[in-house]
Design a protein around this motif. Structure first.
Motif, PDB file in Angstrom:
ATOM      1  N   GLN A 148      45.788  42.410  44.071  1.00 44.41           N
ATOM      2  CA  GLN A 148      46.526  42.680  45.501  1.00 44.41           C
ATOM      3  C   GLN A 148      47.082  40.638  44.762  1.00 44.41           C
ATOM      4  O   GLN A 148      48.149  40.479  45.999  1.00 44.41           O
ATOM      5  CB  GLN A 148      45.707  42.036  46.383  1.00 44.41           C
ATOM      6  N   VAL A 149      47.022  40.355  43.968  1.00 47.76           N
ATOM      7  CA  VAL A 149      47.101  38.936  42.977  1.00 47.76           C
ATOM      8  C   VAL A 149      49.090  39.126  43.927  1.00 47.76           C
ATOM      9  O   VAL A 149      49.436  37.858  43.636  1.00 47.76           O
ATOM     10  CB  VAL A 149      46.426  38.857  42.096  1.00 47.76           C
ATOM     11  N   LYS A 150      49.675  40.540  43.084  1.00 47.48           N
ATOM     12  CA  LYS A 150      51.313  39.924  43.153  1.00 47.48           C
ATOM     13  C   LYS A 150      51.885  39.702  44.677  1.00 47.48           C
ATOM     14  O   LYS A 150      53.033  39.254  45.318  1.00 47.48           O
ATOM     15  CB  LYS A 150      51.663  41.714  43.030  1.00 47.48           C
ATOM     16  N   ARG A 151      50.873  40.095  46.309  1.00 48.69           N
ATOM     17  CA  ARG A 151      51.233  39.709  47.135  1.00 48.69           C
ATOM     18  C   ARG A 151      51.115  37.569  47.048  1.00 48.69           C
ATOM     19  O   ARG A 151      51.534  37.447  48.377  1.00 48.69           O
ATOM     20  CB  ARG A 151      50.697  39.723  47.965  1.00 48.69           C
ATOM     21  N   LEU A 152      50.507  37.480  46.669  1.00 46.93           N
ATOM     22  CA  LEU A 152      50.099  35.625  46.439  1.00 46.93           C
ATOM     23  C   LEU A 152      51.508  34.940  46.187  1.00 46.93           C
ATOM     24  O   LEU A 152      51.909  34.811  45.030  1.00 46.93           O
ATOM     25  CB  LEU A 152      49.310  34.870  45.791  1.00 46.93           C
ATOM     26  N   TYR A 153      51.689  33.708  46.168  1.00 46.25           N
ATOM     27  CA  TYR A 153      52.284  32.664  45.778  1.00 46.25           C
ATOM     28  C   TYR A 153      51.780  32.690  44.356  1.00 46.25           C
ATOM     29  O   TYR A 153      50.866  32.467  44.235  1.00 46.25           O
ATOM     30  CB  TYR A 153      52.781  31.736  46.421  1.00 46.25           C
ATOM     31  N   ASP A 154      53.215  32.157  43.707  1.00 48.69           N
ATOM     32  CA  ASP A 154      52.840  31.976  42.352  1.00 48.69           C
ATOM     33  C   ASP A 154      51.921  31.320  41.887  1.00 48.69           C
ATOM     34  O   ASP A 154      51.491  31.207  40.533  1.00 48.69           O
ATOM     35  CB  ASP A 154      54.551  31.855  41.055  1.00 48.69           C
TER      36      ASP A 154
END
Length: 334
Positions: A159-165
């Motif tokens: 799910q980290v791919k869904r966060l801002y960088d």
């Protein structure tokens, strides 16, 4: 070293039985053509045959001083067998991966969303939510804690791919579910690498509800995380198990002040003393201090003034199925 938790789940259960029951049980198993092995006073058999065995023992009033266990778990008295039998739904949940991660924002002192805590929510076949306080005890009872912990951990990493960088992810893990870090955690490392996510964006939380008895084992896990570029946090600091000595020994880069201390801290001198002690200890070695469970603006202001770095709670946002679009929480609204 081969990790038993990483192997396929061994089928069946073991029963510790009084010696005088051996002939009776063997005759019953032969009569029903049930599979079993017997070693001294320990019987191992299939889960289906276990149901018949327990029903037989109870009907014949032979169930006293009988114990059972799932693979790699502790012995339990037979009066907990129905609890075990009725938790079989947990196996289906793990196999079907009926899990969704919810996102709760963690803010910095200026309101910027520093990270999200990834919180697992589970669902049955009808889509009804099953909360962790039901799922994790069932997993412990059935000997599936490793499988459940791994499922949550891997889903959190994805799910980290869904966060801002710039945003990080706090992901819970249960130390007692990890037998040998080199084996149990390498899939976590491989998944993060395959998704091209920098390991520094992950903070793995030691879930303190699983009391840490083996500090050296926990150190080996945290060393593995650190050597692979991950960060870690000690969760629920101040709730009862943790001590200032443990913080000094583990030196986590992040500590999370438990909500039982956070809530009402602005009005309680006792809670203020606990919060100040942990803050002072953490700052000695440069840890970032996160206060969780904040619902009152007065508690937030007191903790912020004292020097806490990060904040989490319903005041800033409840866990939601999606991360927020905004990057900053407007603190002027409170």
């Amino acid at each position: 070293m081969q990790c038993p938790n990483c192997q396929s789940t061994e089928s069946g259960l073991s029963f510790k039985l009084p010696r005088h029951l051996q002939d009776i049980i063997i005759r019953d198993f032969i009569h029903h053509n049930s599979s079993y092995t017997w070693n001294k006073n320990i019987l191992h058999t299939t889960e289906t045959a276990s149901n018949d065995l327990v029903d037989f023992l109870r009907e014949m009033n032979l169930d006293s001083k009988v114990f059972f266990k799932a693979p790699y778990k502790d012995w339990l008295s037979l009066d907990r067998f129905d609890e075990y039998r009725h938790s079989s739904w947990l196996d289906d949940l793990i196999e079907s991966k009926n899990i969704q991660m919810y996102f709760q924002p963690i803010i910095a002192r200026n309101g910027k969303i520093y990270a999200y805590e990834m919180l697992a929510r589970f669902f049955d076949d009808e889509g009804t939510i099953i909360y962790p306080d039901k799922v994790f005890p069932a997993a412990k009872l059935r000997g599936r804690t490793f499988a459940l912990d791994r499922l949550c951990r891997m889903q959190g990493v994805r799910q980290v791919k869904r966060l801002y960088d710039h945003q990080k992810a706090f992901i819970n893990f249960i130390p007692t579910a990890i037998y040998e870090p080199e084996y149990c955690l390498r899939t976590t490392t491989a998944l993060a690498e395959s998704l091209s996510i920098e390991s520094s964006r992950f903070i793995f939380e030691v879930v303190e509800t699983e009391k840490v008895d083996d500090v050296e084992h926990l150190k080996s896990i945290l060393t593995y995380y650190r050597n692979n570029g991950f960060n870690y946090a000690l969760d629920d600091v101040g709730s009862g198990y943790n001590t200032l000595g443990l913080l000094d020994e583990l030196k986590p880069p992040y500590i999370k002040l438990d909500m039982t201390v956070t809530q009402g801290v602005s009005r309680s001198t006792k809670k203020q003393a606990i919060a100040s002690s942990f803050l002072s200890t953490a700052k000695k070695y440069g840890a970032l201090c996160l206060a969780e469970g904040i619902e009152d603006i007065k508690d937030f202001k007191w903790l912020k003034e004292k020097g806490y770095d990060l904040f989490q709670g319903y005041l800033f946002g409840k866990p939601l199925p999606d991360p927020l679009e905004e990057k900053v929480i407007d603190l002027n609204q409170f």
